[in-house]
Design a protein around this motif. Structure first.
Motif, mmCIF file in Angstrom:
data_model
loop_
_atom_site.group_PDB
_atom_site.id
_atom_site.type_symbol
_atom_site.label_atom_id
_atom_site.label_comp_id
_atom_site.label_asym_id
_atom_site.label_seq_id
_atom_site.Cartn_x
_atom_site.Cartn_y
_atom_site.Cartn_z
ATOM 1 N N LYS A 121 1.071 -0.836 0.121
ATOM 2 C CA LYS A 121 0.182 -0.105 0.074
ATOM 3 C C LYS A 121 0.907 1.361 -0.276
ATOM 4 C CE LYS A 121 -4.215 -1.835 2.535
ATOM 5 N NZ LYS A 121 -4.538 -2.194 3.639
ATOM 6 N N LYS A 122 2.056 2.006 0.601
ATOM 7 C CA LYS A 122 3.039 2.415 1.277
ATOM 8 C C LYS A 122 3.544 2.340 -0.548
ATOM 9 C CE LYS A 122 6.338 4.696 3.904
ATOM 10 N NZ LYS A 122 6.890 4.141 4.517
ATOM 11 N N LEU A 123 3.785 1.760 -0.985
ATOM 12 C CA LEU A 123 4.208 1.824 -2.615
ATOM 13 C C LEU A 123 3.292 2.427 -3.034
ATOM 14 C CD1 LEU A 123 6.280 -1.406 -2.559
ATOM 15 C CD2 LEU A 123 7.315 0.748 -2.177
ATOM 16 N N HIS A 124 2.003 1.313 -3.261
ATOM 17 C CA HIS A 124 1.468 1.971 -4.431
ATOM 18 C C HIS A 124 1.324 3.720 -3.589
ATOM 19 C CE1 HIS A 124 -2.529 1.974 -6.329
ATOM 20 N NE2 HIS A 124 -2.966 3.192 -5.199
ATOM 21 N N LYS A 125 0.484 3.662 -2.931
ATOM 22 C CA LYS A 125 0.775 5.891 -2.249
ATOM 23 C C LYS A 125 2.077 6.670 -3.098
ATOM 24 C CE LYS A 125 -0.731 9.150 1.431
ATOM 25 N NZ LYS A 125 -0.668 9.107 2.416
ATOM 26 N N CYS A 126 2.695 5.787 -2.423
ATOM 27 C CA CYS A 126 4.205 6.851 -3.437
ATOM 28 C C CYS A 126 4.546 6.668 -4.046
ATOM 29 C CB CYS A 126 5.382 5.866 -2.146
ATOM 30 S SG CYS A 126 5.223 6.437 -0.209
ATOM 31 N N SER A 127 4.275 6.345 -5.389
ATOM 32 C CA SER A 127 4.532 6.092 -6.549
ATOM 33 C C SER A 127 3.417 6.393 -7.739
ATOM 34 C CB SER A 127 4.778 4.891 -7.281
ATOM 35 O OG SER A 127 4.248 3.632 -7.161
ATOM 36 N N LYS A 128 2.745 7.026 -6.549
ATOM 37 C CA LYS A 128 0.784 7.277 -7.828
ATOM 38 C C LYS A 128 2.206 8.658 -8.334
ATOM 39 C CE LYS A 128 -3.792 9.854 -7.658
ATOM 40 N NZ LYS A 128 -3.941 9.885 -6.914
ATOM 41 N N GLN A 129 2.855 9.574 -7.845
ATOM 42 C CA GLN A 129 3.310 10.570 -8.685
ATOM 43 C C GLN A 129 3.722 10.457 -10.548
ATOM 44 O OE1 GLN A 129 2.045 13.911 -8.633
ATOM 45 N NE2 GLN A 129 3.111 14.259 -10.869
ATOM 46 N N ASP A 130 5.186 9.161 -9.768
ATOM 47 C CA ASP A 130 5.713 9.250 -10.646
ATOM 48 C C ASP A 130 4.861 8.546 -12.064
ATOM 49 O OD1 ASP A 130 8.025 9.541 -9.625
ATOM 50 O OD2 ASP A 130 8.486 7.912 -8.688
#
Length: 79
Positions: free
Chosen positions: A56-65
């Motif tokens: 979930k954290k990876l999903h959230k943090c990679s959203k802008q990229d």
């Protein structure tokens, strides 16, 4: 890396972004692992990837990229 007329269409980093955002493996695990550690700013052990909170954290943090990649691919498709 896929090329069209000597242009990079999608890079290993792009595949790592897709993996982080979607949770499905694209490309090589090593590239995804390096991107994940860069994204979160700390070392990640392989066994941690089974943790849903990390996913979930990876999903959230990679959203802008992911959104930037999406825009890049749309622009390339329109050429």
């Amino acid at each position: 890396m896929t090329k069209i007329a000597n242009k990079k269409l999608i890079t290993k980093r792009d595949l790592a972004i897709l993996t982080a955002y979607t949770g499905y493996m694209f490309g090589e695990f090593l590239d995804f692992h390096e991107y994940s550690e860069e994204l979160l700013g700390h070392r990640i052990f392989t066994n941690e990837y089974k943790n849903i909170e990390l996913t979930k954290k990876l999903h959230k943090c990679s959203k802008q990229d992911f959104l930037e990649l999406h825009e890049k691919l749309i622009q390339e498709a329109e050429k």
